[in-house]
Scaffold this motif. Structure first.
Motif, PDB file in Angstrom:
ATOM      1  N   ASN A  93       0.817  -1.208   0.000  1.00 42.54           N
ATOM      2  CA  ASN A  93       0.000   0.000   0.000  1.00 42.54           C
ATOM      3  C   ASN A  93       0.854   1.263   0.000  1.00 42.54           C
ATOM      4  O   ASN A  93       0.564   2.218  -0.718  1.00 42.54           O
ATOM      5  N   GLY A  97       0.540   1.271  -3.803  1.00 45.92           N
ATOM      6  CA  GLY A  97      -0.901   1.370  -3.631  1.00 45.92           C
ATOM      7  C   GLY A  97      -1.602   0.105  -4.091  1.00 45.92           C
ATOM      8  O   GLY A  97      -1.188  -0.534  -5.054  1.00 45.92           O
ATOM      9  N   ILE A  98      -2.651  -0.251  -3.394  1.00 55.34           N
ATOM     10  CA  ILE A  98      -3.452  -1.404  -3.780  1.00 55.34           C
ATOM     11  C   ILE A  98      -4.479  -0.976  -4.822  1.00 55.34           C
ATOM     12  O   ILE A  98      -4.751  -1.692  -5.777  1.00 55.34           O
ATOM     13  N   ILE A  99      -5.024   0.211  -4.651  1.00 56.05           N
ATOM     14  CA  ILE A  99      -5.975   0.791  -5.597  1.00 56.05           C
ATOM     15  C   ILE A  99      -5.268   1.942  -6.306  1.00 56.05           C
ATOM     16  O   ILE A  99      -4.888   2.922  -5.679  1.00 56.05           O
ATOM     17  N   ASN A 101      -2.565   4.184  -7.472  1.00 58.71           N
ATOM     18  CA  ASN A 101      -1.198   4.367  -6.973  1.00 58.71           C
ATOM     19  C   ASN A 101      -1.237   4.653  -5.474  1.00 58.71           C
ATOM     20  O   ASN A 101      -2.307   4.722  -4.874  1.00 58.71           O
ATOM     21  N   GLU A 102      -0.060   4.856  -4.890  1.00 57.12           N
ATOM     22  CA  GLU A 102       0.033   5.031  -3.445  1.00 57.12           C
ATOM     23  C   GLU A 102      -0.662   6.293  -2.940  1.00 57.12           C
ATOM     24  O   GLU A 102      -0.934   6.420  -1.752  1.00 57.12           O
ATOM     25  N   ASN A 104      -3.716   7.298  -3.978  1.00 59.07           N
ATOM     26  CA  ASN A 104      -5.158   7.170  -4.117  1.00 59.07           C
ATOM     27  C   ASN A 104      -5.792   7.092  -2.724  1.00 59.07           C
ATOM     28  O   ASN A 104      -5.431   6.231  -1.919  1.00 59.07           O
ATOM     29  N   ASN A 107      -6.906   3.854  -0.819  1.00 60.52           N
ATOM     30  CA  ASN A 107      -5.947   2.978  -0.141  1.00 60.52           C
ATOM     31  C   ASN A 107      -6.004   3.112   1.380  1.00 60.52           C
ATOM     32  O   ASN A 107      -5.549   2.217   2.092  1.00 60.52           O
ATOM     33  N   PHE A 110      -7.533   0.251   3.544  1.00 66.22           N
ATOM     34  CA  PHE A 110      -6.770  -0.936   3.935  1.00 66.22           C
ATOM     35  C   PHE A 110      -6.078  -0.749   5.279  1.00 66.22           C
ATOM     36  O   PHE A 110      -5.845  -1.706   6.000  1.00 66.22           O
ATOM     37  N   ALA A 149     -14.204  -0.480  -3.348  1.00 65.49           N
ATOM     38  CA  ALA A 149     -13.315  -0.155  -4.475  1.00 65.49           C
ATOM     39  C   ALA A 149     -13.983  -0.501  -5.802  1.00 65.49           C
ATOM     40  O   ALA A 149     -13.895   0.268  -6.765  1.00 65.49           O
ATOM     41  N   HIS A 154     -12.740   0.689  -9.257  1.00 67.04           N
ATOM     42  CA  HIS A 154     -11.382   0.157  -9.155  1.00 67.04           C
ATOM     43  C   HIS A 154     -11.449  -1.356  -8.964  1.00 67.04           C
ATOM     44  O   HIS A 154     -12.310  -1.860  -8.270  1.00 67.04           O
ATOM     45  N   ASN A 160      -7.300  -8.419  -3.001  1.00 67.63           N
ATOM     46  CA  ASN A 160      -8.136  -8.357  -1.802  1.00 67.63           C
ATOM     47  C   ASN A 160      -8.539  -9.756  -1.350  1.00 67.63           C
ATOM     48  O   ASN A 160      -8.613 -10.032  -0.155  1.00 67.63           O
TER      49      ASN A 160
END
Length: 188
Positions: A93, A97-99, A101-102, A104, A107, A110, A149, A154, A160
């Motif tokens: 994350n 970033g998970i969604i 980029n870092e 967003n 994120n 999470f 998301a 997204h 996930n």
């Protein structure tokens, strides 16, 4: 927790385990420093090293406490799975970033999943049955984050799902530790 570690023949193995784990953590922390000497593609600042150092040290210290506090292998494994997943989710994350980029804002959800686990652990007083419930709640929170998301357009369903599975595996291990503890109490 579920009992205190006993002294005896396992001390040598625990010492080796500690050396490997903490040595691996030090190696992981030093890898970017070495890489920076050979390539311009890795550019960490002092704050990057501090954040990563905290990210590595805190879960390993918690794992160390769990190993010292219990001889229950399912409990220890549950802690290791949960901490490993929390470490990977945090690292991923913060790094990319998970969604998106870092940067967003989605994120941040999470980190909420991790907060559910931390609060749940304290409410459970680190007892295995309560920890199992806290990890199930984390799995549900992970699913809710994934659905949120998706609704926002997204997609990170697979990732996930992997984290939700880790929380549920940890919950199962804690539940097993609770069952083992009940058997010992009934026979002891």
């Amino acid at each position: 927790m579920t009992g205190h570690a006993e002294s005896g023949s396992g001390e040598g193995q625990e010492g080796l385990w500690r050396a490997v784990v903490w040595g691996g953590a030090a190696t992981l922390l030093l890898a970017p420093l070495v890489a920076m000497r050979f390539t311009d593609e890795v550019q960490w600042t002092k704050s990057d090293f501090v954040v990563f150092g905290v990210m590595v040290t805190v879960p390993l210290a918690v794992l160390e406490l769990a190993v010292r506090a219990t001889v229950s292998m399912p409990y220890r494994a549950a802690v290791a799975v949960a901490l490993g997943a929390a470490f990977l989710m945090t690292w991923l994350n913060l790094a990319v970033g998970i969604i998106g980029n870092e940067n967003n804002p989605f994120n941040l959800m999470f980190f909420g999943v991790l907060a559910v686990g931390i609060v749940g652990a304290f409410i459970a007083r680190f007892q295995p049955r309560g920890m199992a419930r806290a990890l199930v709640a984390m799995g549900a929170a992970q699913g809710l984050a994934a659905i949120t998301a998706l609704v926002a357009g997204h997609s990170a369903v697979l990732l996930n799902g992997i984290f939700a599975a880790a929380w549920l595996i940890s919950a199962w291990l804690f539940w097993k530790a609770a069952g083992d503890q009940a058997v010992v109490q009934n026979t002891g």
